[in-house]
Design an enzyme around this catalytic site. Structure first.
Site, PDB file in Angstrom:
ATOM      1  N   CYS A  14       0.823  -1.225   0.000  1.00 23.72           N
ATOM      2  CA  CYS A  14       0.000   0.000   0.000  1.00 23.72           C
ATOM      3  C   CYS A  14       0.850   1.266   0.000  1.00 23.72           C
ATOM      4  CB  CYS A  14      -0.933  -0.023   1.210  1.00 23.72           C
ATOM      5  SG  CYS A  14      -2.026  -1.450   1.218  1.00 23.72           S
ATOM      6  N   ILE A  17       2.507   5.526  -4.077  1.00 21.77           N
ATOM      7  CA  ILE A  17       2.360   5.452  -5.538  1.00 21.77           C
ATOM      8  C   ILE A  17       1.228   4.487  -5.928  1.00 21.77           C
ATOM      9  CG2 ILE A  17       4.149   3.641  -5.775  1.00 21.77           C
ATOM     10  CD1 ILE A  17       3.619   6.466  -8.312  1.00 21.77           C
ATOM     11  N   SER A  38      -1.497  -6.101   2.299  1.00 22.77           N
ATOM     12  CA  SER A  38      -0.536  -5.384   3.126  1.00 22.77           C
ATOM     13  C   SER A  38      -0.065  -6.375   4.179  1.00 22.77           C
ATOM     14  CB  SER A  38      -1.193  -4.159   3.771  1.00 22.77           C
ATOM     15  OG  SER A  38      -0.221  -3.446   4.522  1.00 22.77           O
ATOM     16  N   ARG A  39       0.879  -5.940   5.008  1.00 21.01           N
ATOM     17  CA  ARG A  39       1.323  -6.861   6.054  1.00 21.01           C
ATOM     18  C   ARG A  39       0.306  -6.945   7.189  1.00 21.01           C
ATOM     19  NH1 ARG A  39       7.387  -4.634   5.977  1.00 21.01           N
ATOM     20  NH2 ARG A  39       6.127  -2.757   5.682  1.00 21.01           N
ATOM     21  N   TYR A  63       1.456 -10.755   2.108  1.00 24.98           N
ATOM     22  CA  TYR A  63       1.816 -10.814   0.690  1.00 24.98           C
ATOM     23  C   TYR A  63       1.639 -12.245   0.152  1.00 24.98           C
ATOM     24  CZ  TYR A  63       4.087  -6.299   1.720  1.00 24.98           C
ATOM     25  OH  TYR A  63       4.356  -5.013   2.119  1.00 24.98           O
ATOM     26  N   LYS A 102       9.613   1.052 -10.567  1.00 21.68           N
ATOM     27  CA  LYS A 102      11.029   1.302 -10.828  1.00 21.68           C
ATOM     28  C   LYS A 102      11.661   1.953  -9.601  1.00 21.68           C
ATOM     29  CE  LYS A 102      11.011   5.134 -10.974  1.00 21.68           C
ATOM     30  NZ  LYS A 102      10.586   6.001  -9.861  1.00 21.68           N
ATOM     31  N   ARG A 174      13.131   6.518   0.007  1.00 26.09           N
ATOM     32  CA  ARG A 174      14.137   6.749  -1.040  1.00 26.09           C
ATOM     33  C   ARG A 174      15.448   7.317  -0.510  1.00 26.09           C
ATOM     34  NH1 ARG A 174       9.744   9.658  -4.829  1.00 26.09           N
ATOM     35  NH2 ARG A 174       8.824   9.924  -2.761  1.00 26.09           N
TER      36      ARG A 174
END
Length: 362
Positions: A14, A17, A38-39, A63, A102, A174
Site C-alpha cells: 500500500c 504510488i 498489506s502486512r 503478501y 522502478k 528513497r
C-alpha cells in the site's frame, strides 16, 4: 463475440504510488482491481476503502496470501526496491504477471534473477515508467526518427529534480539504504536514463562516467548526481537527478537538423494534454538579432491519463498470453534491464572516483 473479461490485478503493498496506479487500474478499460495486500489486513482494508476499490476486491493480510489468490492474473508491485527480487520471483513462480515499480532492482544481477523467473514461467513483466505510455511519447519518437526534420542524433540532455522537504530527506524510503538505497539515482535518475535511451533507440552507451560533485546523505545514499554517457559513433548525453533542486523535468535532444524540447516529460503540466516543441533548420536572421524558423509547439490530447495507458497496455499483453497463448513481450524487460545497467554504471563510477565504466558486452 463476447467481450473478454478484464485482467484481474492485485496490488502487492500500500505504498503512496499505489494510490495513483489503483486509480489507473480503475480507469483502464481492460483491467480491474481484484485484490490488495498489506502486512496487516486492517491496513489493506483501509487502503481499499480510501481508494474506491470495488466491494468484490479481496483483502489480504499478507503478501503470501495474495500470491496464492487464484482470482488474480497479475500483480502491481510498489514495494521498496530492496524487496523486489524476493517478491517478484515468488510472484512469477506462482504464475502472476508483473507490473513492477522502478527501479526494478538494486542492481542488474538481481533483475536478471527476476527475468529468469519470468522467462521460465511465461510471465509478462513491465516496469512502472508511466510517461513512455503517454501518446505524446510516440509523437516525440516519430520526430526523432525523421531524417528530414531531425536528422541524426548528436546529444541528449535530461534532468529530473525536485526539492524534498526536511521530512522527505530524513524519513522517505528513497533516502534509506535498506529500502530504496539507490536514492535520487534510482528514483529521479531512472527517468532521465530512460529518456536518453529512448532518444538513442535503446542502444546502450559505450561508456558511462559519473560527474564530480554528487551529494550523498550520512547513510551514503545519493541525493543528487550527474553523469556523462558516450556512444561509439560520438553521440553523447548528460543526465542529472536530484532531491535538492526545484521541480524540473526536461529533455533536450539535438540532431543534425532539428532540436526537441520537453519541459514536463515525466508528469505533464496537465493530465489530459501534453506538448513538446521542435525546431528544424533554425538559423539567425540577416542582422543576427533573432531566429529564423522559430520553434513550433505540438500539443497532444489524451482521454486516458498516462498511467491508465500503461495499465491498459500491460493488461493487453497479459490478455494476449491468457486468452490466446501468446508469448510475453520481451521488449519491456529488455529496456528495464538497460536502464538498470546504466544506473549500476553511474553508481560504480561514483565509487571508482569518476572513472568511465565500459558497458560494451554487458
Amino acid at each position: 463475440m463476447a467481450a473478454e473479461s478484464p485482467i484481474r490485478i492485485g496490488v502487492l503493498g500500500c505504498a503512496e504510488i499505489a494510490r495513483k496506479v489503483s486509480r489507473a487500474i480503475h480507469l483502464a478499460p481492460n483491467a480491474t482491481v481484484s485484490a490488495v495486500a498489506s502486512r496487516s489486513a486492517e491496513k489493506a482494508k483501509a487502503f481499499a476503502a480510501a481508494n474506491g476499490y470495488p466491494p468484490t476486491a479481496k483483502i489480504h493480510g499478507s503478501y503470501e496470501s495474495l500470491l496464492n489468490d487464484p482470482d488474480v492474473d497479475a500483480l502491481y508491485v510498489p514495494l521498496p526496491t530492496s524487496l523486489h527480487v524476493e517478491w517478484a520471483v515468488r510472484a512469477a513462480e506462482k504464475g502472476k504477471h508483473l507490473l513492477l515499480e522502478k527501479p526494478v532492482a538494486m542492481n542488474v544481477a538481481e533483475f536478471d534473477k527476476i527475468i529468469a523467473a519470468c522467462e521460465s514461467n511465461g510471465i509478462q513483466i513491465m516496469d512502472g515508467t508511466m510517461w513512455v505510455h503517454n501518446p505524446r511519447t510516440q509523437k516525440m519518437k516519430e520526430y526523432l526518427s525523421d531524417p528530414e526534420l531531425f536528422g541524426q542524433l548528436k546529444t541528449v540532455h535530461s534532468c529530473f529534480s525536485f526539492a524534498g522537504d526536511e521530512d522527505f530527506l530524513k524519513n522517505d524510503i528513497r533516502v534509506k539504504p535498506g529500502l530504496d538505497g539507490l536514492g535520487a539515482l534510482g528514483d529521479a535518475g531512472w527517468y532521465t536514463i530512460r529518456a536518453t535511451l529512448l532518444a538513442n533507440n535503446y542502444e546502450l552507451p559505450k561508456s558511462v562516467t559519473a560527474l564530480p560533485g554528487p551529494i550523498l546523505n550520512e547513510a551514503g545514499v545519493i541525493l543528487s548526481c550527474s553523469a556523462f554517457l558516450h556512444w561509439e559513433d560520438g553521440r553523447t548525453a548528460t543526465i542529472s537527478c536530484s532531491f535538492l533542486a526545484n521541480l524540473t523535468m526536461d529533455i533536450t535532444a539535438v540532431g543534425t537538423k532539428g532540436t526537441l524540447h520537453v519541459h514536463d516529460f515525466i508528469i505533464p503540466f496537465q493530465e489530459t494534454e501534453a506538448s513538446f516543441s521542435t525546431s528544424t533548420k533554425a538559423w539567425f536572421n540577416e542582422g543576427v538579432t533573432g531566429w529564423v524558423n522559430k520553434p513550433s509547439e505540438h500539443k497532444i490530447m489524451t482521454e486516458l491519463p498516462q498511467e491508465a495507458c500503461m495499465v491498459r497496455e500491460f493488461a493487453r499483453l497479459v490478455g494476449e498470453i491468457k486468452n490466446r497463448g501468446a508469448k510475453p513481450d520481451g521488449f519491456w524487460p529488455s529496456i528495464s534491464r538497460k536502464t538498470q545497467l546504466v544506473i549500476d554504471a553511474v553508481k560504480e563510477s561514483i565509487g571508482k572516483n569518476f572513472e568511465p565504466i565500459d558497458l560494451s558486452g554487458r
